[in-house]
Design a protein around this motif. Structure first.
Motif, PDB file in Angstrom:
ATOM      1  N   GLY A  44       0.678   7.409   2.978  1.00  0.00           N
ATOM      2  CA  GLY A  44       0.645   6.476   4.101  1.00  0.00           C
ATOM      3  C   GLY A  44      -0.789   6.343   4.566  1.00  0.00           C
ATOM      4  N   SER A  45      -1.151   7.111   5.606  1.00  0.00           N
ATOM      5  CA  SER A  45      -2.539   7.097   6.062  1.00  0.00           C
ATOM      6  C   SER A  45      -3.462   7.587   4.946  1.00  0.00           C
ATOM      7  CB  SER A  45      -2.692   8.006   7.288  1.00  0.00           C
ATOM      8  OG  SER A  45      -1.928   7.510   8.355  1.00  0.00           O
ATOM      9  N   ASP A  46      -2.937   8.393   4.043  1.00  0.00           N
ATOM     10  CA  ASP A  46      -3.746   8.984   2.976  1.00  0.00           C
ATOM     11  C   ASP A  46      -3.422   8.304   1.654  1.00  0.00           C
ATOM     12  OD1 ASP A  46      -5.167  10.524   1.256  1.00  0.00           O
ATOM     13  OD2 ASP A  46      -4.190  12.420   1.785  1.00  0.00           O
ATOM     14  N   LEU A  47      -4.152   7.214   1.348  1.00  0.00           N
ATOM     15  CA  LEU A  47      -3.847   6.437   0.149  1.00  0.00           C
ATOM     16  C   LEU A  47      -4.268   7.153  -1.131  1.00  0.00           C
ATOM     17  CD1 LEU A  47      -4.688   2.845   1.411  1.00  0.00           C
ATOM     18  CD2 LEU A  47      -2.437   3.748   0.802  1.00  0.00           C
ATOM     19  N   ALA A  48      -5.087   8.174  -0.988  1.00  0.00           N
ATOM     20  CA  ALA A  48      -5.511   8.922  -2.177  1.00  0.00           C
ATOM     21  C   ALA A  48      -4.312   9.432  -2.967  1.00  0.00           C
ATOM     22  CB  ALA A  48      -6.394  10.099  -1.764  1.00  0.00           C
ATOM     23  N   LEU A 106       0.830  -1.200   0.000  1.00  0.00           N
ATOM     24  CA  LEU A 106       0.000   0.000   0.000  1.00  0.00           C
ATOM     25  C   LEU A 106       0.865   1.250   0.000  1.00  0.00           C
ATOM     26  CD1 LEU A 106      -1.616  -2.308   1.701  1.00  0.00           C
ATOM     27  CD2 LEU A 106      -3.035  -0.415   2.417  1.00  0.00           C
ATOM     28  N   THR A 107       1.707   1.366   1.046  1.00  0.00           N
ATOM     29  CA  THR A 107       2.346   2.629   1.360  1.00  0.00           C
ATOM     30  C   THR A 107       3.385   3.047   0.333  1.00  0.00           C
ATOM     31  OG1 THR A 107       1.996   2.122   3.682  1.00  0.00           O
ATOM     32  CG2 THR A 107       3.609   3.827   3.189  1.00  0.00           C
ATOM     33  N   GLU A 108       3.374   4.339   0.018  1.00  0.00           N
ATOM     34  CA  GLU A 108       4.428   4.968  -0.784  1.00  0.00           C
ATOM     35  C   GLU A 108       4.948   6.146   0.033  1.00  0.00           C
ATOM     36  OE1 GLU A 108       2.754   5.887  -4.610  1.00  0.00           O
ATOM     37  OE2 GLU A 108       2.000   3.844  -4.874  1.00  0.00           O
TER      38      GLU A 108
END
Lengths: 592, 592
Positions: free
Chosen positions: A169-173, A163-165
């Protein structure tokens, strides 16, 4: 000090709080009996004690090594993982049609606790594989299922969640990884992913990455994200265009490789779409909900292990003299302040375990109930409890591990003792799979409004019913348990009404500002209610002639929780009620 | 992210809570003016920022190396220490007759905070030297004073405290090190001491060990312990019979050598008696009281540094969108849950700082007041506040450092970020110089009964006077501050009465069982009162036309503390009031 799986506590919690007996009686769990469940748990406990627990310290010291793109785990880890999968533990909750044993989430949750107590760095890997299995079962094509599920269920291969870039992080948008259709039904995936747990390792021959990325014409934001399956080795045996670029130097769980993964540096990694285009977050949430409970169980696990180590030390270490003792030194475990520490550790652990197991049972019923209305109720209960299970358990995991260091005195600060490792390992769980702040916001803004507040009201009503039974108890050993828990639950009720009111009047800031203290308040009430259920069951068994001293112990533990921990509820309620006013000049307070 | 000494906050706290202005006006501080104090603090801040802070991360990574009995500190440490002593910082509080500047403990405490915020591993060394100076000034012979004090005051030599042995930690009665009179006025000291901070290092040419040991005919227990001065190099330049056997591999403060010291492997280390025979603990307590405040300041220091780092990250990191924002990502510092975290960090730090500085001022007045009655009152106030300053500040040091990791999300768990180092470093402070459990027992069993309870009653009366002023404030920015703090102080008052009653009726278990929650309750009331004093002063300045936005910030911070932290008081009171009943079946609860 090593780990001994607390199977009697685990079984008692499953039966008397998490409703194992009732679920078996209702026929929800098919052929499973409580006896069989207990036998399986004892076997799992032996494996955790004998095979995994001894790896923990060595894994911490050795860590993992990355060289030329190859990650080598610590000595003994590969063999232990192989033994674990061959004994069938990875397959325990997996679907029967793909070689799994189809056993309940509740039973597996107790096992997940034990694997992670034995070693958090070992236990976290299979959590991700299980999440991927879940996502594929629910969203994967028949082709992907038949190609990958069997080996993921057996554990012959593992899986990851990408998921994370760096900027998402918390904001996948904000995520930027891309996937282009290749015209043959496959996609070419490119991008960089960070913090990928077990992204690369030497435990298995293949690793199946589930990767969030954007299609070329995808809308911006979270509605333009799709999920792709990207195997390390393609079905024809060639290596895919994905590699581990680096591994992190972390505070804890050193034996678990945390990788930066590069997809598509040489033209694009071959991937297959999982689920529908642009619906990737939906699929990912299937993985994440499962993983959130598992991370909560990591909190329980590290707390249990830290508690066992501290108790062992406190019983052996002699300093000072007990009140009333005439000569010689006493074990520090008899000093009231040390007893407070040990009881705090045990009570918090027991409460978090109960909440996690209740969540697991709700998840089971949400899948297994035949009646749609009951299924919906169970689903809402699981949805409500999941953020509490994740956040409270991981918060107390840290708190308990920290108290564990304190009980050891100066020895606790020395790495060789092992208490410090638990303290370091525990620190990740409140962060990953959605920070505990995110969990609290999820609880308040998405879960409280379920069925117009009925889901949370039902839960509170059940807690009140427990207190009503407590109020009828005249056993002096209960002390102030009943009034203290009654006050706790009434605080929760008032805070709940306040937040539901805020949400319905669109006072978003009020709800967000109170979310974290509210989650803790919820957990104190729910955890207290759960310990009370166990104490009442123990009391009934003792009244029935059962002379097991553990019964008196369970009542004492519940009393301790009510008189010393649940009493924090009033302050939390006042915090929620004081509202978001404190935010008004927050920026000035932080700048000054 | 490095450290910037918060001199304005420090000065404001000294003036408006710790009574710097009043002490200057009373003439207690001689020639010192508030302007001069501020100038000195700014200079100290620059040294901390520019010279010490940059060492912190490198010291953590490099640690210290023991080879052939020689301990080498991290690159740059020796030069930094030399620069620090040459600038006169070690001598700041030292007695004028031995080359010190004779400046108040209050002023030095602010400096100690800054050295430790810049680097805890650096700051802890001089704390021990200062304790030894204190012990020698009060208990040393003229001979020892003239031989050692000047070089210890300048910092040319450092000192150590040798208390702990493997079987004697919190319980010093069990210590076994021995000292035999040599007939020439010196003694031969033999024994093993563990956890000796800066027991061996390369920062200075000599190290002066203060060592607790037993004379041949000494009574058993704590009344048979004497204190000896044992230099690494004897006055004639020969090496004494003392060596570093090993150094510990610790969770944190890696750059501070923690040594196992062997005295007298070759016939006995040459030592001199400090103070009277068998009165060593008395002398040692002189060192320890001083050191307890200093360790409390370490808690403040690590909290301040962790806060600065988290705030910096939160302002830079963009994720999600602020309530009301139309597009783009916002800095996470605007999200209510992150603001709660940052405000919690800052409010706890500010409260702990205020309590430590109040303690320092009381210590100053206990030495400097001319009137014996005032001196006694100040001494009792210092005695009462010291365990609170030590335990509360170091507890919140850990809590704040942990929140600091959380604010960083996944980055917080990566060692390179630095937040994890603060979390590791902070963990020792609740343990050394008397565990926080010991502090709580000291507060309740020794300090509450001072002057028949008058000392604590006077303190509570002062808190009430602050609330009385708050209740007259109509500024809306105070929110619920006044009622919340009033409730907090009334909880403290009731819990105090309960414990004094228990002590007078010899219910020792009741007092011991409630000690830890009582100490926290005391700190919430005292800390809340202190923040209110600052908020009232800020409000008065703003009303007088001062447009500094920091004034509104101070009111907001106090409000946050009252509405979100001090509200924990009620639960703590209930815990103290529930009493020791929970201990009855504690053993069963822990065994089950």
């Amino acid at each position: 000090m090593t780990y001994r799986a607390p199977v009697p506590d685990i079984v008692f919690t499953m039966r008397h709080v998490a409703g194992l007996d009732r679920a078996v009686a209702d026929g929800v769990y098919g052929d499973l009996s409580t006896d069989l469940a207990e036998t399986i748990l004892e076997e799992a406990g032996r494996f955790a004690n004998d095979v995994i627990a001894p790896l923990n310290r060595e894994g911490d010291k050795h860590g993992v090594v990355l060289k030329d793109g190859v990650v080598t785990t610590a000595p003994g880890w590969k063999e232990a993982y192989k033994g674990w999968t061959e004994a069938g533990w990875n397959a325990l909750p997996g679907p029967v049609e793909y070689g799994g044993q189809g056993l309940p989430t509740l039973l597996n949750s107790a096992c997940v606790e034990m694997w992670n107590a034995a070693s958090m760095a070992f236990g976290i890997g299979p959590v991700l594989t299980m999440g991927a299995i879940e996502a594929l079962v629910q969203h994967g094509s028949e082709d992907l299922k038949s190609r990958y599920l069997e080996k993921l269920v057996s554990g012959e291969w593992t899986a990851t969640m990408n998921l994370t870039e760096p900027h998402a992080g918390s904001d996948l948008a904000a995520l930027r990884s891309r996937a282009e259709p290749a015209g043959d039904g496959t996609y070419r995936v490119t991008g960089q992913k960070i913090f990928i747990t077990y992204g690369e390792h030497d435990l298995t021959d293949n690793i199946i990455h589930l990767v969030l990325a954007r299609l070329p014409d995808a809308p911006a934001g979270t509605r333009g994200i799709s999920l792709f399956l990207v195997p390390k080795f393609l079905p024809d045996g060639t290596r895919n265009d994905v590699r581990c670029h680096s591994i992190e130097h972390k505070l804890g769980i050193h034996a678990s490789p945390t990788c930066t993964m590069i997809f598509g540096d040489n033209g694009g990694a071959v991937g297959w779409l999982v689920g529908e285009e642009n619906r990737g977050l939906n699929c990912m949430f299937t993985m994440m909900n499962n993983a959130r409970l598992a991370v909560g169980l990591q909190g329980v696990a590290i707390a249990e292990r830290a508690y066992q180590q501290a108790l062992g030390y406190a019983n052996e270490r002699k300093q000072g003299r007990a009140i009333g003792a005439v000569e010689g030194m006493s074990s520090i475990a008899v000093h009231p302040d040390v007893q407070r520490n040990l009881l705090t550790m045990k009570a918090l652990t027991a409460a978090a375990r109960a909440i996690c197991y209740m969540t697991a049972e709700a998840i089971d019923r949400a899948y297994l109930e035949e009646d749609p209305a009951r299924r919906k109720k169970a689903h809402e209960r699981a949805s409500l409890l999941t953020p509490v299970a994740k956040a409270f358990s991981t918060d107390i995991g840290m708190e308990v591990a920290s108290i564990g260091v304190q009980v050891h005195g100066g020895m606790g600060f020395i790495e060789e003792t092992g208490a410090a490792q638990h303290f370091r390992d525990a620190r990740i769980a409140p962060i990953y799979e959605g920070t505990n702040g995110i969990q609290a916001i999820d609880l308040v803004t998405r879960k409280l409004p379920l069925s117009g507040g009925e889901a949370v009201r039902t839960q509170i009503a059940a807690m009140r019913a427990t207190v009503a039974r407590l109020l009828k108890e005249s056993t002096p050993a209960f002390g102030m348990t009943a009034p203290r828990l009654r006050d706790t639950i009434e605080s929760l009720d008032r805070a709940t009404s306040h937040l539901l009111q805020s949400l319905s009047s669109n006072a978003q800031g009020e709800a967000l500002a109170g979310a974290t203290p509210y989650l803790r308040l919820f957990a104190l009430a729910q955890g207290g209610g759960a310990l009370a259920e166990m104490a009442l069951a123990a009391n009934a068994q003792a009244a029935g002639g059962d002379t097991d001293p553990a019964h008196a112990g369970r009542i004492a533990l519940c009393r301790f929780f009510a008189e010393n921990i649940a009493v924090g509820a009033k302050g939390l309620e006042e915090t929620v009620m004081s509202g978001a006013g404190f935010l008004h000049d927050a920026t000035l307070a932080l700048a000054s």
